[in-house]
Structures are given as C-alpha cells and as structure tokens.
Design a protein around this motif. Sequence first.
Motif, PDB file in Angstrom:
ATOM      1  N   ASP A 167       0.866  -1.606   0.090  1.00 15.98           N
ATOM      2  CA  ASP A 167      -0.379   0.131   0.298  1.00 15.98           C
ATOM      3  C   ASP A 167       0.778   1.144   0.129  1.00 15.98           C
ATOM      4  O   ASP A 167       1.468   2.103   1.034  1.00 15.98           O
ATOM      5  CB  ASP A 167      -1.438  -0.077   1.265  1.00 15.98           C
ATOM      6  N   GLU A 168       0.813   2.184  -0.949  1.00 14.61           N
ATOM      7  CA  GLU A 168       1.832   3.239  -1.062  1.00 14.61           C
ATOM      8  C   GLU A 168       0.998   3.997  -0.198  1.00 14.61           C
ATOM      9  O   GLU A 168       1.727   4.789   0.206  1.00 14.61           O
ATOM     10  CB  GLU A 168       1.878   3.623  -2.569  1.00 14.61           C
ATOM     11  N   ILE A 169       0.289   4.830  -0.054  1.00  8.38           N
ATOM     12  CA  ILE A 169      -0.176   5.305   0.850  1.00  8.38           C
ATOM     13  C   ILE A 169      -0.224   5.101   2.216  1.00  8.38           C
ATOM     14  O   ILE A 169      -0.740   6.040   3.160  1.00  8.38           O
ATOM     15  CB  ILE A 169      -1.711   6.619   0.465  1.00  8.38           C
ATOM     16  N   PHE A 170      -0.543   3.794   2.779  1.00  6.47           N
ATOM     17  CA  PHE A 170      -0.476   3.441   3.792  1.00  6.47           C
ATOM     18  C   PHE A 170       0.842   2.134   4.163  1.00  6.47           C
ATOM     19  O   PHE A 170       1.022   1.259   4.153  1.00  6.47           O
ATOM     20  CB  PHE A 170      -1.237   2.369   4.856  1.00  6.47           C
ATOM     21  N   PRO A 171       1.928   2.941   3.715  1.00  2.66           N
ATOM     22  CA  PRO A 171       3.063   2.168   3.548  1.00  2.66           C
ATOM     23  C   PRO A 171       3.651   1.348   4.598  1.00  2.66           C
ATOM     24  O   PRO A 171       3.081   1.153   6.016  1.00  2.66           O
ATOM     25  CB  PRO A 171       4.411   2.818   3.950  1.00  2.66           C
ATOM     26  N   LEU A 172       3.794  -0.106   4.684  1.00  3.47           N
ATOM     27  CA  LEU A 172       3.728  -1.362   5.949  1.00  3.47           C
ATOM     28  C   LEU A 172       4.255  -0.796   7.014  1.00  3.47           C
ATOM     29  O   LEU A 172       3.979  -1.449   8.478  1.00  3.47           O
ATOM     30  CB  LEU A 172       4.716  -2.625   5.299  1.00  3.47           C
ATOM     31  N   THR A 173       5.759  -0.318   6.842  1.00  4.80           N
ATOM     32  CA  THR A 173       6.743  -0.127   7.663  1.00  4.80           C
ATOM     33  C   THR A 173       6.148   0.798   9.088  1.00  4.80           C
ATOM     34  O   THR A 173       5.687   0.389  10.167  1.00  4.80           O
ATOM     35  CB  THR A 173       8.194   0.911   7.280  1.00  4.80           C
ATOM     36  N   GLY A 174       5.292   2.276   8.613  1.00  7.74           N
ATOM     37  CA  GLY A 174       4.137   2.397   9.409  1.00  7.74           C
ATOM     38  C   GLY A 174       3.358   1.936   9.640  1.00  7.74           C
ATOM     39  O   GLY A 174       3.173   2.338  11.167  1.00  7.74           O
ATOM     40  N   VAL A 175       2.868   1.066   9.565  1.00 11.56           N
ATOM     41  CA  VAL A 175       1.813   0.606   9.556  1.00 11.56           C
ATOM     42  C   VAL A 175       2.310  -0.135  11.453  1.00 11.56           C
ATOM     43  O   VAL A 175       1.704  -0.326  11.609  1.00 11.56           O
ATOM     44  CB  VAL A 175       0.574  -0.472   8.443  1.00 11.56           C
ATOM     45  N   MET A 176       3.174  -1.216  10.933  1.00 11.35           N
ATOM     46  CA  MET A 176       3.362  -1.861  11.418  1.00 11.35           C
ATOM     47  C   MET A 176       4.540  -1.383  12.606  1.00 11.35           C
ATOM     48  O   MET A 176       4.169  -1.559  14.189  1.00 11.35           O
ATOM     49  CB  MET A 176       4.734  -2.826  11.099  1.00 11.35           C
ATOM     50  N   GLU A 177       4.886   0.065  12.971  1.00  7.50           N
ATOM     51  CA  GLU A 177       4.882   0.772  13.329  1.00  7.50           C
ATOM     52  C   GLU A 177       3.784   1.534  14.524  1.00  7.50           C
ATOM     53  O   GLU A 177       4.193   1.271  15.803  1.00  7.50           O
ATOM     54  CB  GLU A 177       5.981   1.783  13.457  1.00  7.50           C
ATOM     55  N   VAL A 178       2.885   2.224  13.952  1.00  6.61           N
ATOM     56  CA  VAL A 178       1.677   2.038  15.361  1.00  6.61           C
ATOM     57  C   VAL A 178       1.434   0.882  15.579  1.00  6.61           C
ATOM     58  O   VAL A 178       0.643   0.986  16.745  1.00  6.61           O
ATOM     59  CB  VAL A 178       0.603   2.709  13.988  1.00  6.61           C
ATOM     60  N   PHE A 179       1.500  -1.323  14.618  1.00  3.17           N
ATOM     61  CA  PHE A 179       0.416  -1.693  15.134  1.00  3.17           C
ATOM     62  C   PHE A 179       1.929  -1.712  16.316  1.00  3.17           C
ATOM     63  O   PHE A 179       1.813  -2.355  17.821  1.00  3.17           O
ATOM     64  CB  PHE A 179       0.607  -3.179  14.302  1.00  3.17           C
ATOM     65  N   ASN A 180       3.517  -1.961  16.422  1.00  2.00           N
ATOM     66  CA  ASN A 180       4.399  -2.124  17.745  1.00  2.00           C
ATOM     67  C   ASN A 180       4.091  -1.486  18.665  1.00  2.00           C
ATOM     68  O   ASN A 180       4.044  -1.795  20.035  1.00  2.00           O
ATOM     69  CB  ASN A 180       5.310  -2.714  17.045  1.00  2.00           C
ATOM     70  N   ARG A 181       3.834  -0.622  18.484  1.00  2.00           N
ATOM     71  CA  ARG A 181       4.222   0.792  20.150  1.00  2.00           C
ATOM     72  C   ARG A 181       2.384   0.513  20.503  1.00  2.00           C
ATOM     73  O   ARG A 181       2.654   0.846  22.183  1.00  2.00           O
ATOM     74  CB  ARG A 181       3.409   2.015  19.608  1.00  2.00           C
TER      75      ARG A 181
END
Length: 704
Positions: free
Chosen positions: A317-331
């Motif tokens: 997903d280009e507008i919800f990049p996986l690295t950012g999504v995973m950072e939200v999840f991990n926090r």
Amino acid sequence: MIKKTAESPGLRAGLLFVLLLLGGGALPVAAQGPEKLPPDFPPPPFDQYFKHRVTELSDPGWLEEINPDNWPEKHAAMRRELQGMLGLDPWPERTPLKPVITGKVQGEGYTVEKLFFEPMPGLYIGANLYLPVEVQTPLPAILYMCGHSNVTDGEVRIGNKAGYQHHGAWFARHGYACLIPDTIQWGEIPGEHHGTYRLGRWWWAARGFTPAGVEAWVGIRALDYLETRPEVDRTRFGMTGRSGGGAYSWWVGALDDRVKVAVPVAGITMLHDHVVEGAIEGHCDCMYMVNTKRWDFDRVAGLMAPRPLLISNTDSDEIFPLTGVMEVFNRTRRLYRKLGVEANIGIHIAEGPHKDTQPLNAGAFNWLNRFLKGGDRMDLIDEPARRRHEPRELKVFATIPADEKVTTVDEFFVPAFSSPPLPGSAADWPGQRNAWMKALREEVFGAWPGEAKPTVTMQPEQVRDGLRLTRVDVTTQHPFVLPVWILQRADLKPEQVRGMTFQVLNEAAWEKFHQWEAGHFRAGAEEGAGDGAAFLRDQAARLDSSQGMAFFCPRGVGPTSLAALSKVKQTHLLRRFLLLGESLESGQVWDIRQAVEALRSLPGWSHQPLSLRSGQVVGANALYASLYLEGISRLELQDLPVSHRAGPTYLNVLRYLDLPQALAMAAEHTPVTLSTGDTTPWRYAQALTLALGMEDRLQILRPE
C-alpha cells in the motif's frame, strides 16, 4: 520634515531603493526569483526541518508514563484533546436525528433499508441498513464507514455506500445488522473533503475545521440511530471500514466507548510516512485531525485500548506504507501489553496494493466474529463478500432536500469567532486581551520552540559609494539560517545611526531588493542598475540618510523561496506544516521575532529605536510578531488582509480572534500606522482604542 542631503549618487540610489520597498500601495504579484530551487522535494532546508520535527513528535515517551492505574485518567485527557482537534469540543448538540426510510430492497437472505438521518439539522446523510430477513433476538451491529468510492449512474450520484455494499450484504447474511452511511464527499449530496488538498481553502485550518470531524460526528450519530433499532443489541457494536473508512473507524472508536471492537483497514500510518516520505500527497483532508497538540498517529490508535483492535493493511500500500503500519501496531501493542490485554490487539497483513481485497475482508470478518459472537480464530470464512445490487437500487433520495447543509458544512460545523462587544470600561480589557494571548500561545502558536535565543553569524560587510551593507545570518529555528541585511551610511557607526527600520519582505519586495543588491554591490555592476533605478534616483533626496535599514525574508520567502515549485507541490508542502501542528506562516512569525532579537543583540544596535514595517500577508505576520517583541518604536503596516480567511493561515486562530482584534492588541503594545484602501474592516480596532483612551496609538490612513 524630510531633510535633503548631498550624498554620493550610489548612496542616493541605495536609499531610494529602500524608499521603493517601504512605499505605499499594493506590491505586485511575486515573480520567479533568479535563483532556482533544486528539483528535490521537499527542497532544502524544508526537508531537514520536516525530518527534525517528525522525529521530535514521534518520540514514544508518552507510552512510558502509562500503567493500568493511570490509564483511565490519561485516556480521558487524550480523548478530550482529539475531540478538540476534530472540532468537536464542545460536543455539538445531539439534535433529533429525524430518520426517514425511503424504500427497501430485497436481497438473498437479507433486506436493505434505504434511509437518511440528520446528525445536525440540515446535514442529511444517506445510508443503507442491512438486516437478516428474520430477526428473532437483538443482533450485534456493525457500523461500516465508506472509503473514497465515487459511485454514479450517468450524472446521478448514488453514494459510496453502494460501492461498499458487499460488506453490508455479508454481515447481514451472517447474523449482523450493518449500517453503511455515505460520506459527505461522495454521498448523494456532494460535500467536500478537499479544502486544502485541491481548493485552496486554507481557512479550514485557521477555523480549526477538518472534514474528519464531520465524518466522526456522522459515525457517532449513526451509533445513536442504531441504538433506536429494536433489531440491534446496543451492547455489541463493532466498527470497520477501509481507507477513508479506516480513518473514520479510528476517529469514532477513539471517541466513543460504544464501539466494543474495531477493525480499521488501511487507515493509519506514522507521521514519518505522511510528512517525510510524502504519503500526504495521496490523502485528502478527511484523513487528518487539526494537529494542534502535535500527535503522531500511535496516540490515535492507543485510544482504542483496552478494547479489541485489529489493525489491517496490505503489504504494498503506497499511501499506508507497511513500515509505518507496523510501527503503529508495535507501539499500540506495547500499550495493550502494559494494560495486561495483549490478546485484544492483532495485526493482519494481506498481499496487495491499496485495494479492497477478499483476504482483507476475511481477516476483518473473523476478528469481528470472535469478539462479537464468540467465534474462534480458526473459524473459516467460507463465503466471499460480493456486490449483489445494481447501484441505483441503493439510492436513497428521490430529490435533494431544499434545506440541505451538506454542501456548506465547513461554514458552520466549527463555531465561528464573532467580534465581542467593546469592554464596558478599561478595567474589563485586560481579561479579554489576556484570554486572546493565552489562546494564541496554546492553540495557535503552540508549535513554537521554547524561548530559544537565535544564533548569529556575521558575514563580511560590503562598502560602496558611501553605503555599508552588512549581512547577518540568523538561525531562527534549526535548520533555517536566514539572512538579515543591514544598510547604513559607511561613515556612521551603529550608535550614530538615528533609528532603524526593520523591513520584512514579501516575495515581490525581495525581488527588488535582490536585483538592487546584486547590481549595486557585485561584479562591478553599474550603479543604480535594475528595475526602477530612475525612480530611485529621483526620490533619493526625500529620505533621511542618517537612518539605518534592515531587510529580512522569513522562511519560504527570498533565499528560501518556494516560488520555483509547482502549485501542487507548494500545496502539499504547506499541508505538511499543518500536519505538524503549525503552518508556514506561524513559523514566519517566529522567524520575525528571532530576527529582530538577533539584530538587537549586535553591538551598537541594542538600544536603537526600531520600527517594524511590512505589508499584505507578510505584514500580518509582522503584526503578530510585534505582540511578542518589546520596545518596538512603531509598527508600520500596509494593505493587510482584513481577515485570516484570506491569510495568513495559523491553526485555530479564527476560533478566537481575527486580524482587527490582533491590530487592537498591537496598538496597545506598540504605536501602529496602517495604510489601507478601505478602513471599514478596521472599525473594531478603532473603536476599541478609542474606548480605552489610546486612539493616538492607532492611525489608519487611506493612501492618496
């Protein structure tokens, strides 16, 4: 009286150039500067600034303070902050919803009620309610929020509820009630999500308005409607939606405890992705709160705790990049772990781009089944979600209500500032002034650094034809190093100069200054070369040459001009500032403050009378800077905008005051002269200064 002097031609031409800059009348539209910005975007130093600010805002330290005992209190405080950033504090009145069912459609094992309701009077929202054919006991209910699906039949708008009908049908066929309301952007009645994204409505930020707040309120009132339905178990509300609908799931889930379980799909990532990596360019305004409190998005996610939450996304997903999504999840998982409910949070990553896919659907269905119907994580989702109706079947409105307010919701959703009555006595004024100043510092200029002092680097001075031009590089805020040019007679020491005029330049004035400075001091150019040289020579004798002049361009003007960027790139750069809880112009106010303080720190200049002069939008920034500067001898302004609706843009300012009120406060602080073609908009400031017995401190002049 202006004294005539007999300076050298170079001195006369130089001082005349100054007169042109300081003269009355509107400045022309900015021209393209001679020095092009590099093609990289964002251009330096803005790229460095965004990285620095994102790092600052993304500090996860807020998580360290939380434990099971203090979470209820901290949760309530964070919720109140988000409520305010969505334009919902105070909560709007819960007026009657006035639901109307306009028709029914029969499906295979379910029915669809076509209805509309009013979250606010005149805010008509079309919706489809999916129900099993037979309802024997109250059902768990799903509020499904739509993404940006533009569904039409020819010229007829159907609403994005029709684009997400497969979700409603699946839930109804599996024992749920499911309500799918339209959004205001793609509903049957066209509202707007693209104020700053496409339409240049920067006043949305100044008003503290975001369509995210409207969609959040629609979702909250949709829950109110579901509570009235006898088919619904009001203790078992779930919420989901993708893309825009994923974002609205976050807003509503964060604000309303009735949402017992949530699956926001492709609706969140970290600030780094939006601001540094540029994901913001793929998102309209409904995806963002007015970030006054300067949050990163992990705080939004945290407000779901301890309720069951599945974060769902695809891996490409280009507008919800996986690295950012995973950072939200991990926090967020760290928070759930600290609260002892780690089993209530999950992550579901499916293969694919930013698209509504069956694997994503299956993950959401499974999670909702587990927590609303006691299902098991090993249960199979054996039926795909499929569209079963022609879009026109799901249309709600036969005609658009004449009193609809969807198309104008941005004008009334957030209460507008209205000019207060004049104080009854001078004793009443300090309370009003102090309230405005407090609001400015906390809600408008809250992103400013602390009382950090500017750093100053002196550059070699230039002398020619009796003039001395000294450049001082001022670090106003890392990494912005902005020059101040000081112009004076070469034979005078700073302490011999009779006062200083500090001119804040806009882009057009910078062009004139830059042409003159390059032509007069560099490469042996002919004296007086450049635009307007003859006019400058003719007027030289009118300016008292014992005065000093300083010239300054805040960030985004002159040496750091954004004029080389395309209109689209300028728009998205300005939107990045908003997402950081500030604006380009609020930063310019800070730069003006810092530049004046830097000048005063130089030997010989600390006690000079200093007048501050500027015009148009940049002049409004100088006006606000004067409120935070002591000892300004006079504030000279030209052709100010009459309202922040026309600029400058500061977050939330129009919730508290407007430019006439700021002018009145400035006049109390510093004598003000305003030159303007229309004095009418400034009557409040005139009346207030008269009522307080300080009318001599405000002069409003109409140019000849």
